[in-house]
Write a protein that holds these residues in place. Structure first.
Motif, PDB file in Angstrom:
ATOM      1  N   GLN A 143       0.863  -1.177   0.000  1.00 41.96           N
ATOM      2  CA  GLN A 143       0.000   0.000   0.000  1.00 41.96           C
ATOM      3  C   GLN A 143       0.899   1.227   0.000  1.00 41.96           C
ATOM      4  O   GLN A 143       1.701   1.409   0.902  1.00 41.96           O
ATOM      5  CB  GLN A 143      -0.928   0.016   1.215  1.00 41.96           C
ATOM      6  CG  GLN A 143      -1.620   1.327   1.492  1.00 41.96           C
ATOM      7  CD  GLN A 143      -2.582   1.775   0.411  1.00 41.96           C
ATOM      8  OE1 GLN A 143      -2.677   1.202  -0.656  1.00 41.96           O
ATOM      9  NE2 GLN A 143      -3.285   2.845   0.672  1.00 41.96           N
TER      10      GLN A 143
ATOM     11  N   CYS B 170       0.809   4.900   0.540  1.00 38.71           N
ATOM     12  CA  CYS B 170      -0.034   5.966   1.080  1.00 38.71           C
ATOM     13  C   CYS B 170       0.475   7.315   0.575  1.00 38.71           C
ATOM     14  O   CYS B 170       1.667   7.599   0.636  1.00 38.71           O
ATOM     15  CB  CYS B 170      -0.011   5.929   2.602  1.00 38.71           C
ATOM     16  SG  CYS B 170      -0.564   4.356   3.298  1.00 38.71           S
TER      17      CYS B 170
ATOM     18  N   ARG C  96      -2.419  12.224   3.389  1.00 35.19           N
ATOM     19  CA  ARG C  96      -3.419  11.259   3.844  1.00 35.19           C
ATOM     20  C   ARG C  96      -3.140  10.814   5.277  1.00 35.19           C
ATOM     21  O   ARG C  96      -2.004  10.777   5.721  1.00 35.19           O
ATOM     22  CB  ARG C  96      -3.419  10.014   2.953  1.00 35.19           C
ATOM     23  CG  ARG C  96      -3.837  10.203   1.512  1.00 35.19           C
ATOM     24  CD  ARG C  96      -5.344  10.394   1.298  1.00 35.19           C
ATOM     25  NE  ARG C  96      -6.200   9.559   2.094  1.00 35.19           N
ATOM     26  CZ  ARG C  96      -6.652   8.348   1.756  1.00 35.19           C
ATOM     27  NH1 ARG C  96      -6.317   7.808   0.609  1.00 35.19           N
ATOM     28  NH2 ARG C  96      -7.454   7.670   2.559  1.00 35.19           N
TER      29      ARG C  96
ATOM     30  N   GLU D 164      -5.951   5.575   8.617  1.00 31.97           N
ATOM     31  CA  GLU D 164      -7.180   5.474   7.831  1.00 31.97           C
ATOM     32  C   GLU D 164      -6.903   4.880   6.444  1.00 31.97           C
ATOM     33  O   GLU D 164      -7.694   4.088   5.936  1.00 31.97           O
ATOM     34  CB  GLU D 164      -7.857   6.846   7.713  1.00 31.97           C
ATOM     35  CG  GLU D 164      -8.405   7.363   9.036  1.00 31.97           C
ATOM     36  CD  GLU D 164      -9.440   6.435   9.662  1.00 31.97           C
ATOM     37  OE1 GLU D 164     -10.362   5.996   8.955  1.00 31.97           O
ATOM     38  OE2 GLU D 164      -9.316   6.143  10.866  1.00 31.97           O
ATOM     39  N   SER D 165      -5.777   5.259   5.838  1.00 30.53           N
ATOM     40  CA  SER D 165      -5.413   4.697   4.531  1.00 30.53           C
ATOM     41  C   SER D 165      -5.214   3.192   4.617  1.00 30.53           C
ATOM     42  O   SER D 165      -5.656   2.449   3.738  1.00 30.53           O
ATOM     43  CB  SER D 165      -4.126   5.342   4.014  1.00 30.53           C
ATOM     44  OG  SER D 165      -4.337   6.688   3.705  1.00 30.53           O
TER      45      SER D 165
ATOM     46  N   GLU E 118      -8.660   1.463   5.107  1.00 31.41           N
ATOM     47  CA  GLU E 118      -9.403   1.442   3.839  1.00 31.41           C
ATOM     48  C   GLU E 118      -8.848   0.367   2.905  1.00 31.41           C
ATOM     49  O   GLU E 118      -9.603  -0.359   2.260  1.00 31.41           O
ATOM     50  CB  GLU E 118      -9.331   2.812   3.161  1.00 31.41           C
ATOM     51  CG  GLU E 118     -10.111   3.892   3.858  1.00 31.41           C
ATOM     52  CD  GLU E 118      -9.800   5.287   3.316  1.00 31.41           C
ATOM     53  OE1 GLU E 118      -9.103   5.405   2.275  1.00 31.41           O
ATOM     54  OE2 GLU E 118     -10.249   6.260   3.948  1.00 31.41           O
ATOM     55  N   TYR E 119      -7.519   0.261   2.856  1.00 29.10           N
ATOM     56  CA  TYR E 119      -6.880  -0.698   1.955  1.00 29.10           C
ATOM     57  C   TYR E 119      -7.198  -2.137   2.355  1.00 29.10           C
ATOM     58  O   TYR E 119      -7.574  -2.948   1.502  1.00 29.10           O
ATOM     59  CB  TYR E 119      -5.366  -0.465   1.944  1.00 29.10           C
ATOM     60  CG  TYR E 119      -4.642  -1.368   0.989  1.00 29.10           C
ATOM     61  CD1 TYR E 119      -4.671  -1.126  -0.376  1.00 29.10           C
ATOM     62  CD2 TYR E 119      -3.938  -2.473   1.447  1.00 29.10           C
ATOM     63  CE1 TYR E 119      -4.012  -1.961  -1.269  1.00 29.10           C
ATOM     64  CE2 TYR E 119      -3.277  -3.305   0.569  1.00 29.10           C
ATOM     65  CZ  TYR E 119      -3.313  -3.041  -0.786  1.00 29.10           C
ATOM     66  OH  TYR E 119      -2.666  -3.875  -1.668  1.00 29.10           O
TER      67      TYR E 119
END
Length: 113
Positions: free
Chosen positions: A5, A7, A11, A15-16, A19-20
């Protein structure tokens, strides 16, 4: 299986990640590695209920923990320009500065609740 991921700047790191793992249906994930930086870092030290907020340019020097679409427990260590290191539980409000490339593993057949 492994996932990466990336990011984006500005951001919220936690939270990133949440969400992922929800999007990728990761049920028993763990942080394998992370490189990147933060501009605002929110950490909760061990045994303390109130988080500490660090403002400025920090390098992510380590991140470990477990994460799934239902729960997460992540520890983060950051270093400043004088190589002073701070660490604790990663909290909402930690903002990515340049990037945060996170490698996530997933244990097939298990589910963290």
């Amino acid at each position: 299986a492994g996932y990466i991921q990336a990011c984006k700047p500005g951001r919220d790191l936690l939270e990133s990640l949440k969400e992922y793992v929800t999007r990728m249906d990761i049920r028993a994930g763990y942080i394998q590695a992370c490189v990147g930086s933060t501009s605002t870092t929110v950490l909760r030290p061990a045994g303390v209920s109130k988080p500490k907020v660090f403002e400025g340019k920090f390098e992510i020097v380590s991140m470990s923990g477990t994460i799934s679409k239902d729960s997460c427990h992540i520890h983060l260590s950051i270093s400043d320009s004088e190589c002073k290191t701070f660490g604790g539980h990663l909290m909402k409000g930690t903002i990515v500065r340049t990037c945060a490339e996170v490698v996530i593993g997933n244990v097939q057949g298990l589910w963290f609740a």
